[in-house]
Design a protein around this motif. Sequence first.
Motif, PDB file in Angstrom:
ATOM      1  N   GLY A  17      -0.174  18.199   5.308  1.00  0.00           N
ATOM      2  CA  GLY A  17       0.465  18.562   4.042  1.00  0.00           C
ATOM      3  C   GLY A  17      -0.503  19.052   2.979  1.00  0.00           C
ATOM      4  N   PRO A  18      -1.567  18.296   2.644  1.00  0.00           N
ATOM      5  CA  PRO A  18      -2.518  18.764   1.632  1.00  0.00           C
ATOM      6  C   PRO A  18      -3.244  20.041   2.024  1.00  0.00           C
ATOM      7  N   PHE A  19      -3.465  20.262   3.311  1.00  0.00           N
ATOM      8  CA  PHE A  19      -4.115  21.497   3.746  1.00  0.00           C
ATOM      9  C   PHE A  19      -3.222  22.706   3.468  1.00  0.00           C
ATOM     10  N   ALA A  20      -1.918  22.537   3.647  1.00  0.00           N
ATOM     11  CA  ALA A  20      -0.978  23.611   3.308  1.00  0.00           C
ATOM     12  C   ALA A  20      -0.977  23.869   1.808  1.00  0.00           C
ATOM     13  N   GLN A  21      -1.034  22.801   1.009  1.00  0.00           N
ATOM     14  CA  GLN A  21      -1.085  22.963  -0.447  1.00  0.00           C
ATOM     15  C   GLN A  21      -2.338  23.726  -0.870  1.00  0.00           C
ATOM     16  N   ALA A  22      -3.481  23.384  -0.267  1.00  0.00           N
ATOM     17  CA  ALA A  22      -4.727  24.055  -0.617  1.00  0.00           C
ATOM     18  C   ALA A  22      -4.666  25.532  -0.256  1.00  0.00           C
ATOM     19  N   THR A  23      -4.074  25.851   0.892  1.00  0.00           N
ATOM     20  CA  THR A  23      -3.936  27.257   1.304  1.00  0.00           C
ATOM     21  C   THR A  23      -3.097  28.037   0.312  1.00  0.00           C
ATOM     22  N   ASP A  24      -1.975  27.461  -0.098  1.00  0.00           N
ATOM     23  CA  ASP A  24      -1.100  28.145  -1.053  1.00  0.00           C
ATOM     24  C   ASP A  24      -1.796  28.349  -2.400  1.00  0.00           C
ATOM     25  N   GLN A  25      -2.546  27.350  -2.851  1.00  0.00           N
ATOM     26  CA  GLN A  25      -3.174  27.420  -4.170  1.00  0.00           C
ATOM     27  C   GLN A  25      -4.308  28.434  -4.218  1.00  0.00           C
ATOM     28  N   THR A  26      -5.059  28.564  -3.131  1.00  0.00           N
ATOM     29  CA  THR A  26      -6.246  29.435  -3.151  1.00  0.00           C
ATOM     30  C   THR A  26      -5.955  30.858  -2.728  1.00  0.00           C
ATOM     31  N   GLN A  27      -4.764  31.164  -2.247  1.00  0.00           N
ATOM     32  CA  GLN A  27      -4.447  32.525  -1.811  1.00  0.00           C
ATOM     33  C   GLN A  27      -3.508  33.243  -2.759  1.00  0.00           C
ATOM     34  N   ARG A  28      -3.258  32.659  -3.915  1.00  0.00           N
ATOM     35  CA  ARG A  28      -2.416  33.325  -4.905  1.00  0.00           C
ATOM     36  C   ARG A  28      -3.218  34.423  -5.593  1.00  0.00           C
ATOM     37  N   ASP A  29      -2.521  35.420  -6.110  1.00  0.00           N
ATOM     38  CA  ASP A  29      -3.226  36.560  -6.683  1.00  0.00           C
ATOM     39  C   ASP A  29      -2.898  36.822  -8.148  1.00  0.00           C
ATOM     40  N   LYS A  30      -2.124  35.948  -8.778  1.00  0.00           N
ATOM     41  CA  LYS A  30      -1.777  36.147 -10.181  1.00  0.00           C
ATOM     42  C   LYS A  30      -2.274  35.029 -11.076  1.00  0.00           C
ATOM     43  N   VAL A  31      -3.000  34.097 -10.519  1.00  0.00           N
ATOM     44  CA  VAL A  31      -3.512  32.970 -11.284  1.00  0.00           C
ATOM     45  C   VAL A  31      -4.976  32.769 -10.927  1.00  0.00           C
ATOM     46  N   VAL A  32      -5.632  31.895 -11.686  1.00  0.00           N
ATOM     47  CA  VAL A  32      -7.026  31.550 -11.405  1.00  0.00           C
ATOM     48  C   VAL A  32      -7.084  30.737 -10.112  1.00  0.00           C
ATOM     49  N   THR A  33      -7.931  31.154  -9.182  1.00  0.00           N
ATOM     50  CA  THR A  33      -8.025  30.467  -7.889  1.00  0.00           C
ATOM     51  C   THR A  33      -9.415  29.913  -7.604  1.00  0.00           C
ATOM     52  N   ILE A  34     -10.465  30.494  -8.165  1.00  0.00           N
ATOM     53  CA  ILE A  34     -11.819  30.053  -7.823  1.00  0.00           C
ATOM     54  C   ILE A  34     -12.045  28.600  -8.206  1.00  0.00           C
ATOM     55  N   SER A  35     -11.386  28.139  -9.262  1.00  0.00           N
ATOM     56  CA  SER A  35     -11.560  26.754  -9.703  1.00  0.00           C
ATOM     57  C   SER A  35     -10.860  25.765  -8.777  1.00  0.00           C
ATOM     58  N   MET A  36     -10.040  26.261  -7.849  1.00  0.00           N
ATOM     59  CA  MET A  36      -9.339  25.392  -6.914  1.00  0.00           C
ATOM     60  C   MET A  36     -10.213  24.982  -5.741  1.00  0.00           C
ATOM     61  N   LEU A  37     -11.282  25.730  -5.488  1.00  0.00           N
ATOM     62  CA  LEU A  37     -12.021  25.551  -4.242  1.00  0.00           C
ATOM     63  C   LEU A  37     -12.692  24.186  -4.138  1.00  0.00           C
ATOM     64  N   ALA A  38     -13.567  23.869  -5.076  1.00  0.00           N
ATOM     65  CA  ALA A  38     -14.302  22.603  -4.996  1.00  0.00           C
ATOM     66  C   ALA A  38     -13.368  21.394  -5.075  1.00  0.00           C
ATOM     67  N   PRO A  39     -12.395  21.349  -6.007  1.00  0.00           N
ATOM     68  CA  PRO A  39     -11.466  20.211  -6.006  1.00  0.00           C
ATOM     69  C   PRO A  39     -10.663  20.100  -4.718  1.00  0.00           C
ATOM     70  N   SER A  40     -10.305  21.248  -4.129  1.00  0.00           N
ATOM     71  CA  SER A  40      -9.556  21.216  -2.874  1.00  0.00           C
ATOM     72  C   SER A  40     -10.395  20.633  -1.754  1.00  0.00           C
ATOM     73  N   VAL A  41     -11.661  21.056  -1.671  1.00  0.00           N
ATOM     74  CA  VAL A  41     -12.532  20.555  -0.609  1.00  0.00           C
ATOM     75  C   VAL A  41     -12.745  19.051  -0.755  1.00  0.00           C
ATOM     76  N   VAL A  42     -13.011  18.605  -1.978  1.00  0.00           N
ATOM     77  CA  VAL A  42     -13.221  17.170  -2.213  1.00  0.00           C
ATOM     78  C   VAL A  42     -11.949  16.377  -1.897  1.00  0.00           C
ATOM     79  N   GLY A  43     -10.801  16.900  -2.352  1.00  0.00           N
ATOM     80  CA  GLY A  43      -9.550  16.201  -2.095  1.00  0.00           C
ATOM     81  C   GLY A  43      -9.188  16.160  -0.618  1.00  0.00           C
ATOM     82  N   LEU A  44      -9.407  17.275   0.089  1.00  0.00           N
ATOM     83  CA  LEU A  44      -9.095  17.313   1.513  1.00  0.00           C
ATOM     84  C   LEU A  44     -10.033  16.419   2.314  1.00  0.00           C
ATOM     85  N   HIS A  45     -11.300  16.376   1.902  1.00  0.00           N
ATOM     86  CA  HIS A  45     -12.249  15.501   2.587  1.00  0.00           C
ATOM     87  C   HIS A  45     -11.838  14.037   2.425  1.00  0.00           C
TER      88      HIS A  45
END
Length: 277
Positions: A17-45
């Motif tokens: 479930g969280p991996f799907a959420q991270a994919t959706d959040q980082t592949q959007r093209d109308k919002v800020v996405t670069i700030s999602m990367l590090a929190p996503s990696v930490v949260g998924l880990h």
Amino acid sequence: MSVREWRQLKELVTILGPFAQATDQTQRDKVVTISMLAPSVVGLHKHAVVMNNAGRYLKKLSAALRDSLARRFAGIFDYMHMELHMEDIAVTNKLFGHELYIIAAVMDPRHLTQWLLEDDEELELKIQYKEPLEAAADVTNEVNVPVAADVEDAAGEPVFKLPRLFDCQQEENIPVTTSNPNTVLTISGQFTTYLELARSTPMAARDPLVFWHRKREILFKLYPLAQKVLSVPASSAAVEMIFSHGGILMRPHRTSMSDAVLENLIFCKCNRLQGLV
């Protein structure tokens, strides 16, 4: 499906479930996405470690996902002094080790430092205007979470709650206490003011683009940095979409189309989809 297969499926959904959420959040093209990367990696880990400890049927899958994160994002793990969990695998190419990913997450009012597994005041003080962020202090090591389940069912099986990737995003509503106007004239003062302003803003109103546009005069020294780091896309999804539109436009019966015409058609098509033309 048997009872065992049904329980395996529920555990699989909980893991992925969280991996799907991270994919959706980082592949959007109308919002800020670069700030999602590090929190996503930490949260998924953290999530993978919890499921590896608490899971009953799919421990190997959780461990494989945990090791894959450490291998693919070794730069973030190394930058934040996080445990790699890979005793037999030597990571030589530490990808995503640039300080941009950490700075972008901190400069996003939705995340700030809440996504860190432990509060790291030293990391906050190391944000410097137009200067590289120094190596973070020992933010986290082993995630010591014994179980992920709150209760067990009648058969003794753990009952998992459907996890959210950014459970750390909580309402704070901390009032602004900065009263000395001279404090916003320094980088450290502006950063402290930024944290206070962001934490006093309701979570629903913390859109980074809107927030920084409204606070650009108060945070005039941090605003150019926010513009620079938050404009970077986290993935190539938007670029791949443009190539897809190019393939649709360049049909076999249009082989005589010039490069300039194709470029203009793609430009108009993609910008029209974004509502810009």
